[in-house]
Design a protein around this motif. Sequence first.
Motif, short mmCIF file in Angstrom:
data_model
loop_
_atom_site.label_atom_id
_atom_site.label_comp_id
_atom_site.label_asym_id
_atom_site.label_seq_id
_atom_site.Cartn_x
_atom_site.Cartn_y
_atom_site.Cartn_z
N UNK A 46 0.83 -1.21 0.00
CA UNK A 46 0.00 0.00 0.00
C UNK A 46 0.86 1.26 0.00
N UNK A 47 1.96 1.24 0.75
CA UNK A 47 2.86 2.40 0.77
C UNK A 47 3.48 2.63 -0.60
N UNK A 48 3.83 1.56 -1.30
CA UNK A 48 4.40 1.69 -2.65
C UNK A 48 3.39 2.29 -3.61
N UNK A 49 2.15 1.85 -3.51
CA UNK A 49 1.10 2.39 -4.37
C UNK A 49 0.82 3.86 -4.05
N UNK A 50 0.78 4.18 -2.77
CA UNK A 50 0.52 5.57 -2.36
C UNK A 50 1.63 6.49 -2.85
N UNK A 51 2.86 6.01 -2.86
CA UNK A 51 3.99 6.82 -3.33
C UNK A 51 3.94 7.00 -4.84
N UNK A 52 3.58 5.92 -5.55
CA UNK A 52 3.58 5.97 -7.01
C UNK A 52 2.38 6.71 -7.57
N UNK A 53 1.27 6.74 -6.82
CA UNK A 53 0.03 7.36 -7.28
C UNK A 53 -0.36 8.44 -6.28
N UNK A 54 0.19 9.62 -6.49
CA UNK A 54 0.01 10.69 -5.51
C UNK A 54 -1.37 11.34 -5.57
N UNK A 55 -2.04 11.26 -6.71
CA UNK A 55 -3.29 11.97 -6.89
C UNK A 55 -4.47 11.18 -6.32
N UNK A 56 -5.52 11.91 -5.91
CA UNK A 56 -6.76 11.26 -5.51
C UNK A 56 -7.44 10.73 -6.76
N UNK A 57 -7.92 9.50 -6.70
CA UNK A 57 -8.41 8.85 -7.91
C UNK A 57 -9.56 7.91 -7.61
N UNK A 58 -10.24 7.50 -8.65
CA UNK A 58 -11.15 6.37 -8.60
C UNK A 58 -10.29 5.11 -8.66
N UNK A 59 -10.60 4.12 -7.85
CA UNK A 59 -9.84 2.86 -7.86
C UNK A 59 -10.75 1.72 -8.30
N UNK A 60 -10.27 0.97 -9.29
CA UNK A 60 -10.99 -0.19 -9.83
C UNK A 60 -10.07 -1.41 -9.72
N UNK A 61 -10.49 -2.40 -8.95
CA UNK A 61 -9.67 -3.59 -8.77
C UNK A 61 -10.44 -4.85 -9.11
N UNK A 62 -9.77 -5.74 -9.81
CA UNK A 62 -10.37 -7.02 -10.21
C UNK A 62 -9.80 -8.14 -9.33
N UNK A 63 -10.67 -8.91 -8.70
CA UNK A 63 -10.27 -10.08 -7.93
C UNK A 63 -9.26 -9.70 -6.84
N UNK A 64 -8.04 -10.22 -6.87
CA UNK A 64 -7.02 -9.82 -5.89
C UNK A 64 -6.80 -8.31 -5.93
N UNK A 65 -6.86 -7.72 -7.14
CA UNK A 65 -6.70 -6.28 -7.27
C UNK A 65 -7.79 -5.51 -6.55
N UNK A 66 -8.98 -6.08 -6.47
CA UNK A 66 -10.05 -5.44 -5.72
C UNK A 66 -9.76 -5.44 -4.23
N UNK A 67 -9.14 -6.51 -3.75
CA UNK A 67 -8.76 -6.56 -2.34
C UNK A 67 -7.70 -5.50 -2.04
N UNK A 68 -6.76 -5.34 -2.97
CA UNK A 68 -5.73 -4.30 -2.81
C UNK A 68 -6.39 -2.92 -2.77
N UNK A 69 -7.33 -2.68 -3.70
CA UNK A 69 -8.00 -1.38 -3.76
C UNK A 69 -8.82 -1.12 -2.50
#
Length: 253
Positions: free
Chosen positions: A62-85
């Motif tokens: 989560x920290x890696x994603x927060x660092x790489x994606x600084x902007x507020x956004x809509x998050x769309x996750x599929x399967x495991x990706x949905x759990x991450x989101x």
Amino acid sequence: MHINSIGQGPDLVLVHGWSMHSGVWQPLVDLLAEHFRCHLVDLPGHGQSDWQPGDFELPTLLASLAKALSQKAIWLGWSLGGMVALAMTQRYPDKVKKLILLASNPRFVQTDDWPCAMAAEVFDTFSASLAVDQQQTLQRFIMLQAKGANQPRQVIKQLSEQLAQQHEPEPEALQAGLKCLAEWDLRDALTTVNCPTQMILAENDHLVPASLANYAVELQPKLRIDVMPGLGHAPFISQPQQCQLVIEQFLHE
């Protein structure tokens, strides 16, 4: 972490499922990129993202994603990706404007109090097979995702082609991803989510059953649930235009 950004409009982060990479979103992303700035994430050890042991530990990821994606956004996750989101929404609520959980379960494997998930014995057998024959296990997983789809051959063909376009995921990353699916319990995150949230399920999904809808809405009464008829675990591959319509109806509310 490799992230490819295309399109113009509001920021939309897309997170793929286990064993795949960001290319799996084609052709849905071609449709979404007409109206959104799509940020396509390759999870650690998948696609073009490097792998280091521990990259799938949830706080690290989560920290890696927060660092790489600084902007507020809509998050769309599929399967495991949905759990991450979903976990991202709980840990970094200021990063998530709206959340879309596509064929994704906050608890992937069944427990006594969560029957709307994959049977533990089926999951354990699948996990054991990965250590014996990775390639065969990945092909079996593709078949499971296509099962129940109205055009299963199309799903198998596209998933197989996407898998072949990149190096196979790092074996340690695959094992780590399975560990996440087995152990993560994000039901509390769903209960406390405070942004508009959509759950898209598929009627014939053999990995994330459509019966999840009844349990999920008890955890989060404000949840918008859409069940796509006649489709399996990868509805955005079987019916990309229909999936786009369901997503954009929610986003334009």
